[in-house]
Design an enzyme around this catalytic site. Structure first.
Site, mmCIF file in Angstrom:
data_model
loop_
_atom_site.group_PDB
_atom_site.id
_atom_site.type_symbol
_atom_site.label_atom_id
_atom_site.label_comp_id
_atom_site.label_asym_id
_atom_site.label_seq_id
_atom_site.Cartn_x
_atom_site.Cartn_y
_atom_site.Cartn_z
ATOM 1 C CG ASP A 154 -2.172 0.812 1.032
ATOM 2 O OD1 ASP A 154 -2.301 1.475 -0.016
ATOM 3 O OD2 ASP A 154 -3.028 0.800 1.937
ATOM 4 C CG ASP A 176 -6.874 4.738 -1.231
ATOM 5 O OD1 ASP A 176 -6.901 3.515 -1.442
ATOM 6 O OD2 ASP A 176 -6.124 5.269 -0.397
#
Ligand SMILES: *[C@@H]1O[C@H](CO)[C@@H](O)[C@H](O)[C@H]1NC(C)=O
Ligand SMILES: *[C@@H]1O[C@H](CO)[C@@H](O)[C@H](O)[C@H]1NC(C)=O
Ligand SMILES: *[C@@H]1O[C@H](CO)[C@@H](O)[C@H](O)[C@H]1NC(C)=O
Ligand SMILES: *[C@@H]1O[C@H](CO)[C@@H](O)[C@H](O)[C@H]1NC(C)=O
Ligand SMILES: *[C@@H]1O[C@H](CO)[C@@H](O)[C@H](O)[C@H]1NC(C)=O
Ligand SMILES: *[C@@H]1O[C@H](CO)[C@@H](O)[C@H](O)[C@H]1NC(C)=O
Ligand SMILES: *[C@@H]1O[C@H](CO)[C@@H](O)[C@H](O)[C@H]1NC(C)=O
Ligand SMILES: *[C@@H]1O[C@H](CO)[C@@H](O)[C@H](O)[C@H]1NC(C)=O
Ligand SMILES: *[C@@H]1O[C@H](CO)[C@@H](O)[C@H](O)[C@H]1NC(C)=O
Length: 752
Positions: A428, A520
């Site tokens: 991430d 995101d």
């Protein structure tokens, strides 16, 4: 039969070799039909500038150029030298050439059907300017592109210096025409499949992975093989590539017949890398949310899947599961016995586990002092070296460009996760530089969120953010790849046992056992639509292993129902998004959800969380995904062998058979940005609007007289191509059509 091929490239002063498992009998053009390269390259010394041009792979050329000083030898390259496939003779390597001249005459080299020729202008009929042509079957030459040099303008190969030293900035310009179409370029959230007209900064952010690999509708493919930040511009007459900091300019070009995009992908992926095959289990369903907080909840989750008899392939542990940023270990207060937990989850469901890691290291991490002392952290060129902040702590990102730092990261992950049964890693915040948010001082003041400092000019082992910033995520994927390969004693390129999930990537990221997801994104209809074009551009860039957060990641603050699992508006969006996720390379849900009685960081996101009446629909898509496993296996295999794209924009298969497709692609109409083929037989047109009961779909004409009909998956009604049809699309049915017999699809009998 497989054989191991070693490919080497120069990385950071040492030659790095990677072994590939190549298929012994790939479907390959026979060398007897092939026009063998008639030179190993030319070196043009033109004033202070040197240009080296070499035949490269099938039908390709590689160009390197530098002013004054030769390359340092520390340049990073993302392409295989020589490419994985190419003519047996005349494989040029390294910096070989057989012709040297000073740019005052016209010379040409041919490799297969591609020709490079130097040409001049009225003042210099010889010339230093490169032009690339395709040699047609009848012997005529079609210009693909040449270095763009209108009368009395700057040189198409333009260099500038902002200081002393061997580093320079470069701007290279190539001619184009207003009708050219450009596909690929990594991902942007821009609703475009044809990137013509775009200016794209080569700087990474969350959801934004600009990557200079593209296919042209004129029948050529291009790779700007540079680790530097910079810019790509696709104007009406000029395509321009800018590298902010470089010590050599490096690019490659290859060609195919116009409309033969499968061959172009094959050529491009021979340079940038072929994907291995994913583990079989990963073709199923991946359950994730922001966030499962502890071991008890995680085991309960697995129990729930078992009791409800819902198949699942992997569960994911998100961020904040550690005590401090950079510990790269689960917080033992919340996850007291990782080993028994992963055993239990496996026993209950058979599922694998993936855990998130962030690149950031805070001062209070157990690893901080050792990493600081050994130079494993990236710093900044000025100031105290801090690269970002999170939740009130300053952080420094580990330096993925440093091989020792990669080893350190892997050793830590192996000890704390891998050896305890968690073998898949979520890379991430991998964008590099900072934590990847544009204009945000992460987790500091909510009042100051948009000040225009983009990324720190980080200092890495391999260079600066400006010079090698685009390497960061790629090298981070490499860390997990190398570590996993070491742990499993397998070679890169051989089938993957485990996979990673990365928020970013770069040229050739498909060579790793690593998925890239779209980042995101917000949970609204418009964003759902945006992801389709983003996935199609990822595919054209070479990244077959693409996925996204089904349901969207985060609430849109202007939309009250966004991510609220109790609101019918969001439930509808969720179901539409989820059903679409069945038809992307990896099926995965994830995100922050809002619900009654719980804080926004722990709300449910399981198949049964969206109202009892909706659970059967959600579960039906999970089951359909498992039914499609043979089909998925076949398309992933083909992608592995030849680079044949999995998500296929309509121009791939129908540009030749249906003249409307070229036009609609050029104009980026919804048909071509929102519909696509998933593998060779399924046409998907996800519903991207609320309150829909029927949906219009354009069905492309397949092939002239022997037109194959389209069958609507849910009714078996057949339709001829070349028309827009309106089909019933109640919320439980995604508009899905197939070519050929459903049985063959379900059995995976799809490639002759
Ligand atoms: C090119 O330059 C070389 C070296 O200066 C010279 O020998 C040759 O005659 C020139 N050729 C042409 C075509 O100008
Ligand atoms: C290579 O072949 C091309 C096309 O036939 C020709 O134009 C060119 O002069 C040849 N170059 C060399 C170095 O032989
Ligand atoms: C040669 O082939 C090209 C591409 O198929 C075509 O555009 C061109 O018109 C042909 N030229 C001749 C002289 O036949
Ligand atoms: C674990 O997480 C669940 C769900 O968020 C929570 O209800 C529970 O209190 C937590 N247990 C521990 C031991 O932290
Ligand atoms: C921020 O850090 C504090 C401890 O300093 C912790 O209690 C809290 O959970 C963290 N919050 C988030 C959103 O990370
Ligand atoms: C993998 O193993 C090789 C060979 O032993 C070693 O050089 C390399 O550092 C290891 N990489 C990682 C990430 O563990
Ligand atoms: C078509 O695309 C536009 C954006 O370009 C979008 O606003 C619109 O909602 C789309 N229409 C449909 C039916 O998806
Ligand atoms: C969907 O339909 C419902 C009821 O018919 C209506 O209240 C709502 O406004 C519609 N939503 C949209 C976004 O059109
Ligand atoms: C459509 O055909 C398939 C077999 O190809 C069959 O299994 C399915 O039940 C049919 N669906 C309908 C609605 O008739």
């Amino acid at each position: 039969m497989r054989s191991v091929v070693n490919s080497c490239w120069l990385l950071l002063g040492s030659t790095l070799c990677i072994s590939h498992v190549a298929l012994a009998n790939p479907v390959q053009q026979r060398d007897s039909d092939y026009f063998m390269p008639n030179s190993t390259g030319f070196r043009m010394q033109h004033g202070f500038e040197t240009v080296l041009v070499q035949p490269f792979g099938y039908d390709g050329f590689r160009v390197r150029a530098w002013p004054f000083r030769p390359p340092t030898g520390n340049e990073v390259s993302f392409i295989y030298d020589p490419p994985i496939e190419g003519p047996e003779d005349g494989k040029a390597h390294g910096t070989s050439f057989d012709t040297a001249f000073n740019g005052n005459r016209s010379i040409a080299i041919r490799n297969g059907n591609t020709l490079v020729r130097t040409s001049g202008n009225s003042g210099n009929p010889g010339g230093y300017r490169l032009a690339f042509y395709r040699v047609e079957q009848n012997g005529t030459e079609t210009l693909l592109t040449n270095e763009y040099a209108p009368l009395k303008s700057i040189n198409p190969r333009y260099y500038s210096w902002s200081g002393s030293g061997s580093e320079f900035s470069a701007e290279f310009s190539f001619s184009t025409t207003p009708d050219e179409q450009v596909y690929g370029t990594g991902t942007q959230q821009d609703h475009l499949v044809n990137k013509k007209g775009s200016t794209i900064d080569l700087i990474n952010y969350n959801t934004f992975i600009p990557t200079p690999v593209f296919m042209s509708s004129k029948g050529y493919g291009f790779v700007w093989n540079m680790a530097s930040e910079g810019r790509m511009e696709f104007g009406p007459l000029r395509n321009r590539f800018t590298a902010r900091v470089a010590t050599v300019v490096d690019y490659a070009i290859t060609s195919a017949h116009p409309g033969d995009y499968d061959t172009l992908q094959r050529r491009l992926s021979a340079m940038t890398g072929r994907a291995p095959t994913p583990p079989d289990w990963s073709l199923g369903y991946i359950q994730s949310k922001l966030r499962y907080e502890n071991q008890t909840e995680f085991i309960l989750l697995a129990q729930n899947f078992k009791e409800r008899k819902i198949p699942v392939s992997m569960f994911v542990i998100d961020y904040q599961s550690w005590a401090h940023q950079g510990d790269w270990a689960l917080d033992p207060r919340l996850w007291p016995d990782v080993e028994s937990m992963s055993k239990k989850v496996k026993e209950l469901t058979g599922a694998e586990i993936m855990a998130s890691l962030w690149p950031s290291v805070s001062d209070n991490s157990v690893n901080y002092l050792e990493m600081q002392a050994n130079g494993y952290l990236s710093a900044t060129r000025d100031g105290p070296g801090i690269t970002d902040s999170w939740n009130g702590s300053y952080i420094r990102n580990y330096d993925s460009t440093n091989p020792e730092a990669r080893d350190f990261l892997w050793k830590t992950l192996k000890r704390n996760y891998y050896d305890k049964g968690i073998k898949n890693f979520w890379i991430d915040q991998a964008d590099g530089g900072s934590l990847g948010e544009a204009y945000e001082n992460n987790g500091q003041s909510t009042y100051i969120q948009s000040i225009p400092y983009a990324l720190p000019n980080s200092n890495y082992f391999a260079g600066t953010q400006f010079g090698v910033g685009k390497l960061y995520p790629w090298a981070h994927q490499q860390a997990i790849e190398e570590g996993t390969r070491n742990a499993t004693s397998t070679e890169m390129g051989s089938p993957c046992d485990h996979i990673s999930l990365s928020r970013s990537g770069y040229i050739g990221s498909q060579r790793f056992c690593s998925m890239i997801w779209s980042g995101d994104v917000s949970a609204v209809w418009e964003t759902l639509g945006l992801q389709i074009a983003s996935g199609l551009s990822a595919a054209a860039t070479g990244w077959g292993w693409w996925t996204m957060d089904a349901g969207g990641f985060q609430p849109d603050p202007t939309v009250p129902w966004s991510t609220d699992i109790d609101r019918p508006e969001y439930r509808e969006l969720y179901i539409r998004w989820f059903q679409w996720s069945t038809f992307v390379p990896f099926m995965r849900t994830h995100g922050q959800r809002v619900c009654a009685h719980q804080n926004a960081y722990t709300c449910p996101n399981e198949p049964w969380s969206y109202g009892e009446e909706n659970t059967p629909t959600i579960v039906s898509y999970i089951k359909l995904r498992y039914q499609l496993a043979p089909y998925l296996r076949a398309v992933f295999n083909q992608f592995h062998k030849t680079g044949r794209m999995i998500m296929r924009p309509l121009y791939m298969d129908f540009e030749k058979s249906d003249p409307n497709i070229g036009r609609m692609t050029q104009q980026n109409t919804n048909v071509t940005t929102q519909q696509y083929m998933f593998g060779p037989n399924l046409l998907v047109s996800p519903v991207t609007l609320p309150n829909v009961t029927e949906w219009s779909v354009y069905l492309p004409r397949t092939q002239g007289d022997t037109e194959t009909p389209w069958t609507y998956w849910w009714t078996n009604q057949t339709y001829a191509g070349g028309q827009t049809v309106t089909v019933p699309a109640p919320v439980e049915h995604i508009p899905l059509f197939h070519l050929g017999a459903r049985n063959d699809i379900l059995k995976g009998n799809i490639f002759k």
